[in-house]
Design a protein around this motif. Structure first.
Motif, PDB file in Angstrom:
ATOM      1  N   THR A 169       0.847  -1.197   0.000  1.00 30.39           N
ATOM      2  CA  THR A 169       0.000   0.000   0.000  1.00 30.39           C
ATOM      3  C   THR A 169       0.879   1.242   0.000  1.00 30.39           C
ATOM      4  N   ASP A 170       1.963   1.146   0.722  1.00 30.68           N
ATOM      5  CA  ASP A 170       2.902   2.253   0.823  1.00 30.68           C
ATOM      6  C   ASP A 170       3.440   2.649  -0.547  1.00 30.68           C
ATOM      7  N   LEU A 171       3.994   1.704  -1.253  1.00 23.91           N
ATOM      8  CA  LEU A 171       4.563   2.014  -2.557  1.00 23.91           C
ATOM      9  C   LEU A 171       3.474   2.447  -3.529  1.00 23.91           C
ATOM     10  N   ALA A 172       2.345   1.746  -3.480  1.00 24.41           N
ATOM     11  CA  ALA A 172       1.233   2.105  -4.372  1.00 24.41           C
ATOM     12  C   ALA A 172       0.820   3.560  -4.151  1.00 24.41           C
ATOM     13  N   HIS A 173       0.796   3.948  -2.903  1.00 25.25           N
ATOM     14  CA  HIS A 173       0.475   5.333  -2.558  1.00 25.25           C
ATOM     15  C   HIS A 173       1.397   6.308  -3.281  1.00 25.25           C
ATOM     16  N   HIS A 174       2.686   6.096  -3.111  1.00 25.03           N
ATOM     17  CA  HIS A 174       3.636   7.028  -3.712  1.00 25.03           C
ATOM     18  C   HIS A 174       3.595   6.977  -5.226  1.00 25.03           C
ATOM     19  N   VAL A 175       3.376   5.798  -5.755  1.00 23.43           N
ATOM     20  CA  VAL A 175       3.307   5.659  -7.203  1.00 23.43           C
ATOM     21  C   VAL A 175       2.143   6.476  -7.760  1.00 23.43           C
ATOM     22  N   ILE A 202       9.651   2.697 -11.419  1.00 22.53           N
ATOM     23  CA  ILE A 202       8.733   2.095 -10.448  1.00 22.53           C
ATOM     24  C   ILE A 202       8.966   0.595 -10.342  1.00 22.53           C
ATOM     25  N   LEU A 205      11.952  -0.085  -8.255  1.00 23.62           N
ATOM     26  CA  LEU A 205      11.656   0.064  -6.827  1.00 23.62           C
ATOM     27  C   LEU A 205      10.891  -1.140  -6.294  1.00 23.62           C
ATOM     28  N   TRP A 236      11.054  -1.683  -2.243  1.00 23.52           N
ATOM     29  CA  TRP A 236      11.184  -0.329  -1.708  1.00 23.52           C
ATOM     30  C   TRP A 236      10.122  -0.043  -0.657  1.00 23.52           C
ATOM     31  N   SER A 240       8.994   3.372   2.107  1.00 23.84           N
ATOM     32  CA  SER A 240       9.336   4.757   2.398  1.00 23.84           C
ATOM     33  C   SER A 240      10.081   4.908   3.714  1.00 23.84           C
ATOM     34  N   SER A 241       9.988   3.902   4.589  1.00 21.09           N
ATOM     35  CA  SER A 241      10.706   4.049   5.864  1.00 21.09           C
ATOM     36  C   SER A 241      12.224   3.922   5.662  1.00 21.09           C
ATOM     37  N   ARG A 258      14.218   4.695   3.025  1.00 26.44           N
ATOM     38  CA  ARG A 258      14.341   5.300   1.714  1.00 26.44           C
ATOM     39  C   ARG A 258      15.765   5.812   1.503  1.00 26.44           C
ATOM     40  N   HIS A 304      16.806   8.722   0.372  1.00 20.51           N
ATOM     41  CA  HIS A 304      16.735  10.141   0.034  1.00 20.51           C
ATOM     42  C   HIS A 304      17.904  10.931   0.607  1.00 20.51           C
ATOM     43  N   ILE A 306      -4.992   2.854   0.297  1.00 18.45           N
ATOM     44  CA  ILE A 306      -3.844   3.678  -0.064  1.00 18.45           C
ATOM     45  C   ILE A 306      -3.741   4.931   0.792  1.00 18.45           C
ATOM     46  N   ALA A 322      -1.985   4.689   3.961  1.00 17.24           N
ATOM     47  CA  ALA A 322      -0.619   4.157   3.925  1.00 17.24           C
ATOM     48  C   ALA A 322       0.369   5.292   4.098  1.00 17.24           C
ATOM     49  N   GLU A 377       5.970  13.533  -1.547  1.00 17.79           N
ATOM     50  CA  GLU A 377       5.459  12.936  -2.789  1.00 17.79           C
ATOM     51  C   GLU A 377       6.067  13.620  -4.003  1.00 17.79           C
TER      52      GLU A 377
END
Lengths: 245, 245
Positions: A134-140, A223, A226, A231, A233-234, A236, A238, B190, B193, B211
């Motif tokens: 869900t995390d990656l889907a969110h950012h995508v 994507i 990742l 991948w 987000s925790s 990451r 960056h 999502i 998340a 984001e």
DNA sequence: TTGACGGGTGTACGGCGTACACCTATGGTG
DNA sequence: CACCATAGGTGTACGCCGTACACCCGTCAA
């Protein structure tokens, strides 16, 4: 007999008919000439008649957007996520190109008609089914943002010159005018690049479709990378500013 | 004496003053309440007085856009292309977030004020100086497109519910309403998340800045990869449909 | 002194969205 | 069959918009 005359004279108006007429009017005459008055006239009716079927002009626009979004092909279930998302987005792009007023209309609305939400939801569903967290889907979804999901125009188009300065030439559509080219040399250089298929070199500008797919694939490939490396987000990678240079 | 009274009573109006007042008005009251009449009133002047300094409302909007674009930081010369472009784009984003009406205004204009062209040109210059071919630079500019170059809003924001259906709750800003969540389960999943920093889990929506940078870096990384391997559009690796699946 | 001119004014026009009162055909109910 | 509620089309009117056009006045060059 008089009944027949009336029923022949006009089909009885309805939300559907109004929306279809509105979309047609905007397609043909441009969104700026879509007024309640013009629309009513196209339908052979007095302006206020429309208000029996749509609450106001904003609701009319929402309805029109839903018509356009409804033209996006449904997802095809068999394929992998990347293919599926890619096809879906290209379908959205096709729908929006049939109605050039739509991207701006969509972006200017406060937000999200049900049809848009349904579209977004189904794209997320595809990602999740393809194994995305869900995390990656969110950012995508955010990364796809307005442009790539099919909405929003192309901003970068140097062939359209600046508004000010002389109103000399009426419409020389290709390649940016000499004055502008001189002031913005890098844009000039760029604008004649991109020999897409063979090497036609100095072209008529460029191939929108190619550019769209270029950006789309750039994102999709990134994507995919990742996702394959799990991948999140925790953890990451960056803070670009220190591991570069 | 009467001269002093007059000069005190109002500074004498000018294109600059008008533009600054217009930007301020749009910032505070929203672009929809920027009318020639309101603007004139803010300036203590009759509406038609404005037309001695701007040709019409469209030209006023162009001027306002140039004010905003003029707030984007100039490029810093020392750094490598990736850093430089990244910083520039984030600066553009900051400028546009100070003036929320600007993205839509920019996209709705026919095209490209001189200030926008100058901005785009300087980004291209950075790429070229970083060793990009005109070809690749061309496609990169397209890929950055409207959204990433700082213009254009975020489309994906499920917390804003659909326009229709009951107008019950006045403003519950976070997390999408139960009814919508039920109809679009994947969006619901999502939207909660993305535990960005630690793991605050069910958050107040999400971190726009994160984001934005996520998408930006996805593109920049992909672009860097292409550039390192000397990508060119003539020997491209497209036609996804056959090498996949 | 004069007269051109830059810049602020006033009036007016046509178009917009839409509130509100009205009319009328339709169809369910006594 | 008579009735009247109601859905749907009409007409008028209001307040907003952008802006064309005629005007007027203070400044300054000749």
């Amino acid at each position: 007999m008089p009944e027949q005359v009336q029923t022949l004279r006009r089909t009885p108006l309805s939300r559907e008919r109004i929306l279809r007429a509105a979309v047609a009017l905007a397609d043909e005459a441009g969104i700026e000439s879509l007024s309640m008055r013009n629309l009513a006239q196209d339908l052979g009716v007095v302006p206020m008649a429309l208000y029996k079927h749509v609450a106001n002009k904003d609701e009319l626009l929402d309805g029109m957007i839903d018509v356009v979004v409804g033209e996006i092909d449904p997802p095809v279930p068999g394929t992998d996520w990347k293919q599926s998302v890619r096809r879906r987005i290209l379908s959205a792009r096709r729908a929006l190109r049939r109605h050039p007023w739509a991207p701006l209309a969509i972006e200017s609305r406060t937000m999200a008609t049900p049809a848009i939400l349904a579209y977004l939801d189904s794209v997320v569903a595809t990602l999740r089914a393809g194994g995305f967290s869900t995390d990656l889907a969110h950012h995508v979804m955010h990364a796809m943002g307005s442009r790539i999901l099919g909405f929003s125009q192309e901003l970068f188009d140097p062939s359209r010159q600046a508004g000010r300065s002389g109103a000399t030439n009426p419409d020389p559509p290709a390649a940016l005018p000499a004055e502008v080219a001189a002031r913005f040399p890098h844009l000039a250089e760029i604008s004649t690049a991109a020999s897409h298929d063979g090497d036609t070199v100095v072209g008529q500008g460029c191939d929108d479709q190619f550019e769209f797919e270029f950006a789309l694939d750039l994102l999709l490939d990134g994507i995919e990378r990742l996702q394959r490396q799990g991948w999140s987000s925790s953890r990451r990678s960056h803070r670009k500013d220190q591991d570069e240079a």
